[in-house]
Scaffold this motif. Structure first.
Motif, mmCIF file in Angstrom:
data_model
loop_
_atom_site.group_PDB
_atom_site.id
_atom_site.type_symbol
_atom_site.label_atom_id
_atom_site.label_comp_id
_atom_site.label_asym_id
_atom_site.label_seq_id
_atom_site.Cartn_x
_atom_site.Cartn_y
_atom_site.Cartn_z
ATOM 1 N N TRP A 159 15.155 45.931 22.762
ATOM 2 C CA TRP A 159 15.638 45.167 23.930
ATOM 3 C C TRP A 159 16.367 43.913 23.468
ATOM 4 O O TRP A 159 17.463 43.603 23.949
ATOM 5 N N LYS A 160 15.783 43.190 22.538
ATOM 6 C CA LYS A 160 16.374 41.943 22.056
ATOM 7 C C LYS A 160 17.695 42.197 21.346
ATOM 8 O O LYS A 160 18.699 41.502 21.595
ATOM 9 N N PRO A 198 25.803 41.487 25.596
ATOM 10 C CA PRO A 198 25.269 40.698 26.723
ATOM 11 C C PRO A 198 25.950 40.991 28.056
ATOM 12 O O PRO A 198 25.371 40.723 29.118
ATOM 13 N N TRP A 206 21.571 49.345 28.863
ATOM 14 C CA TRP A 206 21.213 49.215 27.456
ATOM 15 C C TRP A 206 20.255 50.338 27.070
ATOM 16 O O TRP A 206 19.479 50.815 27.910
ATOM 17 N N ARG A 220 20.585 43.285 23.807
ATOM 18 C CA ARG A 220 21.087 42.184 24.650
ATOM 19 C C ARG A 220 21.931 41.218 23.843
ATOM 20 O O ARG A 220 22.893 40.640 24.356
ATOM 21 N N GLU A 221 21.567 41.023 22.584
ATOM 22 C CA GLU A 221 22.364 40.144 21.730
ATOM 23 C C GLU A 221 23.707 40.782 21.382
ATOM 24 O O GLU A 221 24.739 40.102 21.338
ATOM 25 N N THR A 246 19.087 50.525 34.538
ATOM 26 C CA THR A 246 19.687 49.770 33.443
ATOM 27 C C THR A 246 19.522 50.468 32.103
ATOM 28 O O THR A 246 19.919 49.925 31.077
#
Length: 357
Positions: free
Chosen positions: A238-239, A246, A251, A242-243, A120
């Motif tokens: 990471w946050k 999504p 990523w 993903r925002e 990923t």
């Protein structure tokens, strides 16, 4: 009760030993939780024996891709062997008996599972993705937002592994035609995967802000809180990603800056119309800038040239380039045809789209 004690080893670098122990302890904690849940007992009432721990690790094998499984297996084997050196004979025998089973476990990933671990991790980004990440970070209220942006900027420029920054040194260049040089201790030197103990990246020029950024990150990397800080900005990245995306399946991680740097170097050093000698020289230069001992890894496992960002490109030390082992064979297909022609019973027919009558 922990199975793992601090130990030293002369064949692995300190960073590698720390990484092995950290990964093994994470697995130990997970195994304890799983065992406690299965027995419906509190954690402090559960004893995790070497045999039970190895059972747990083997049971998770399907979660890992081949490379990831080899790393997990190596981490557990190395850490448990270190623990056995300080144990009594009975416990050491128990450890080595369990490890004998683990050594025989080859990779067997479950193909029905979704992407996990390194599958990923993005090795390339679109031209404006990095800018968007920086803008999103700076617009957030995160405590370490500027730290993340600083890391991304110096990482994409230099291609250093996170663990290489504490011993890096930025100096005025002693080589004609270059203003700055970044001297880096190669992280893989102890495993004979590097071309030497150090590598040097030469820059014709760096603006004052860029030089200050590199110097600032080196100072941060030398603090006692560096590893904790890496974890913090890694979670922030990471946050944010993903925002922002999504629906993506890959990523970027902190290590993605190294991939982006290599992509930029490929875009700069490799181009159409090169002779074989020029192309091999370019691959050796890229390998030297990465600290690799051969020219194969960058060509096979890192982002392609068209994924490169527009960044400053350093020059490599010619002596380090000369130490890079040539593994890539640009004439492999011609040799394959020649070999098949000389051995018609061993697959020569498969090279032709139309079988011979």
């Amino acid at each position: 009760m922990s199975l793992f004690d601090e130990a030293t080893d002369l064949t692995q670098s300190p960073d590698t030993r720390r990484a092995y122990r950290r990964r093994c302890r994470q697995l130990e904690k997970a195994a304890l939780r799983a065992l406690a849940a299965a027995r419906r007992q509190p954690l402090n009432a559960v004893e995790l024996t070497p045999a039970l721990f190895v059972d747990y690790v083997i049971g998770k094998k399907g979660n890992y891709a081949a490379n990831s499984w080899r790393l997990v297996r190596r981490s557990v084997i190395w850490t448990l062997e270190e623990d056995a050196t300080g144990a009594d004979e009975a416990f050491a025998t128990e450890i080595f008996t369990a490890l004998a089973r683990l050594r025989d476990e080859q990779a067997d990933p479950d193909e029905t599972r979704g992407p996990m671990t390194s599958s990923t991790k993005a090795k390339k980004l679109r031209d404006d993705d990095l800018v968007l990440i920086e803008q999103t970070a700076l617009a957030s209220r995160a405590k370490h937002k500027t730290t993340l942006v600083l890391y991304l900027r110096v990482g994409v420029l230099t291609g250093l592994r996170p663990c290489e920054w504490p011993r890096a040194k930025l100096r005025r260049s002693n080589r004609d035609g270059f203003a700055w040089m970044l001297v880096v201790a190669n992280a893989k030197a102890t495993n004979r995967r590097a071309h030497g103990s150090h590598r040097t990246l030469y820059f014709a020029e760096l603006d004052r802000q860029t030089a200050d950024d590199i110097l600032e990150w080196i100072q941060i990397a030398r603090t006692k809180r560096y590893l904790r800080l890496l974890n913090t900005i890694g979670r922030l990245l990471w946050k944010i990603t993903r925002e922002l995306w999504p629906d993506r399946t890959e990523w970027p991680t902190l290590y993605s800056t190294r991939h982006l740097a290599v992509a930029a170097w490929k875009a700069y050093f490799l181009h159409r119309g090169q002779t074989d000698e020029e192309r091999l020289e370019a691959l050796a230069i890229i390998a030297a800038l990465m600290g690799h001992g051969s020219d194969a890894t960058a060509s096979q496992h890192y982002a392609r040239a068209n994924a490169g960002q527009r960044v400053l490109v350093p020059a490599a030390d010619p002596q380090e380039v000369a130490r890079v082992r040539q593994v890539v064979d640009l004439h492999w297909f011609a040799k394959l045809i020649e070999s098949a022609a000389s051995n018609p019973d061993n697959g020569a027919q498969s090279l032709s789209a139309t079988p011979s009558p």
